[in-house]
Design an enzyme around this catalytic site. Sequence first.
Site, mmCIF file in Angstrom:
data_model
loop_
_atom_site.group_PDB
_atom_site.id
_atom_site.type_symbol
_atom_site.label_atom_id
_atom_site.label_comp_id
_atom_site.label_asym_id
_atom_site.label_seq_id
_atom_site.Cartn_x
_atom_site.Cartn_y
_atom_site.Cartn_z
ATOM 1 N N SER A 227 0.820 -1.111 -0.051
ATOM 2 C CA SER A 227 -0.104 0.063 -0.127
ATOM 3 C C SER A 227 0.948 1.329 -0.015
ATOM 4 O O SER A 227 2.211 1.166 0.145
ATOM 5 C CB SER A 227 -0.764 0.025 1.348
ATOM 6 O OG SER A 227 -0.126 0.013 2.265
HETATM 7 C C1 LIG Z 1 3.087 -0.384 3.612
HETATM 8 S S1 LIG Z 1 4.037 -0.987 2.088
HETATM 9 C C2 LIG Z 1 5.158 0.293 2.148
HETATM 10 C C3 LIG Z 1 4.794 1.576 1.873
HETATM 11 C C4 LIG Z 1 5.771 2.297 0.971
HETATM 12 N N1 LIG Z 1 7.070 2.663 1.841
HETATM 13 C C5 LIG Z 1 5.336 3.423 0.236
HETATM 14 O O1 LIG Z 1 5.859 4.689 0.510
HETATM 15 O O2 LIG Z 1 4.684 3.287 -0.799
HETATM 16 C C6 LIG Z 1 4.821 -2.352 2.582
HETATM 17 C C7 LIG Z 1 5.754 -2.921 1.846
HETATM 18 O O3 LIG Z 1 6.508 -3.664 2.358
HETATM 19 C C8 LIG Z 1 6.854 -4.872 1.616
HETATM 20 N N2 LIG Z 1 7.592 -5.864 2.297
HETATM 21 C C9 LIG Z 1 7.004 -6.692 3.068
HETATM 22 N N3 LIG Z 1 7.783 -7.561 3.699
HETATM 23 C C10 LIG Z 1 8.869 -7.310 3.264
HETATM 24 C C11 LIG Z 1 10.357 -7.685 3.628
HETATM 25 N N4 LIG Z 1 10.525 -8.858 4.236
HETATM 26 N N5 LIG Z 1 11.437 -7.022 2.952
HETATM 27 C C12 LIG Z 1 11.030 -6.285 2.203
HETATM 28 N N6 LIG Z 1 9.836 -5.529 1.675
HETATM 29 C C13 LIG Z 1 8.641 -6.143 2.440
HETATM 30 C C14 LIG Z 1 5.699 -5.252 0.983
HETATM 31 O O4 LIG Z 1 5.789 -6.130 -0.276
HETATM 32 C C15 LIG Z 1 4.907 -3.922 0.704
HETATM 33 O O5 LIG Z 1 5.386 -3.385 -0.432
#
Ligand SMILES: C[S@@+](CC[C@H](N)C(=O)[O-])C[C@H]1O[C@@H](n2cnc3c(N)ncnc32)[C@H](O)[C@@H]1O
Length: 322
Positions: free
Chosen positions: A94
Amino acid sequence: MTADPALGSKRLETELESAGALPEAWRDAFRATPRHLFIPDEVWSEASDGWRRLSRLTEPDVWWEMVNRDGYIVTQVDDGRPAAPDHGEYSTSSATQPSLVLRMLDELNAEPGMRVLEIGTGTGYNAALLAARLGPENVTTVEVDPQLADRTRRTLARVGRPVRVVTADGIAGHPPHAPYDRIIATASVQRVPTAWIEQTRPGGIILTPWGNAYHNDALLRLTVHEDGTASGPFTGRAPFMWMRDARVLLGTLGDEVHDGDVPDVSTTDLDLRGMFGHLDVDFAIGVQVPGVSWHRFDADDRCGAFTVWLIDVDPATDRGPR
Ligand SMILES: C[S@@+](CC[C@H](N)C(=O)[O-])C[C@H]1O[C@@H](n2cnc3c(N)ncnc32)[C@H](O)[C@@H]1O
């Protein structure tokens, strides 16, 4: 809602300003980073049974309304493999609510020239804000999902913020460019990875959402010390989705409660009305029972009665969250 990008950005800015949510240090970066450039044409809108696909082409007014207000926008469901073409069960990426993005950047206390590692690239909006103030060469961001990483890498290059986008599990940090002055995570952990502490210079800061099965809504700000330890306070709320390998299966009653089960019955003098759904209380209880989730059901007739089910869950499960 206007489809004029400049007017839309101004509307969001006004909303943030009037809520006191646009920190002075980040105002120029915010103005130089229009949010709509980072939001995909296809997003997901909350529905009674999950998430429904919403396209900028067919519902432009709704899309712009989402982009230009202070709310989060779900950009991926079910790890990119939606349960049905236009229906998803749980959100997996998101664009974070802008006021939360800005509050976290402010708490990160990152100054121009510092080296920052972001875990959880998502749309790239947060990374682009960091790049606007610190310089793209000082920002590295890690995204576990290859499709998201590729798309956002292209977006960041196209808008002139070519930060380093690494496709990897961010739990391991990114050693090649360590040490970092700051590490900021935009997905929630149950334990702060040792790698993050090892890759932050002494005096540096790690800012991460933190939670467990009972309560996932806290922001942790650690300072790393010379001896390789880190300590610091919880500073407020931070409702985030989980890091992939930290996901918690909250459990359903159908899985846990079966006909013929015989309960142990006991009573308490505690007033349960103050015990569930209150931030500080949830946090305090949650640190005592990290492997327990709770579900509250209010009586249909609104008489004030409710039932709370507490479920012992296994935090190590790899099934998706609900
Ligand atoms: C809330 S979203 C990030 C929002 C982002 N920073 C933005 O500005 O749009 C969380 C993200 O973390 C990623 N994610 C989840 N687990 C992760 C991991 N172990 N390492 C790297 N990214 C991860 C997800 O795929 C997702 O895209």
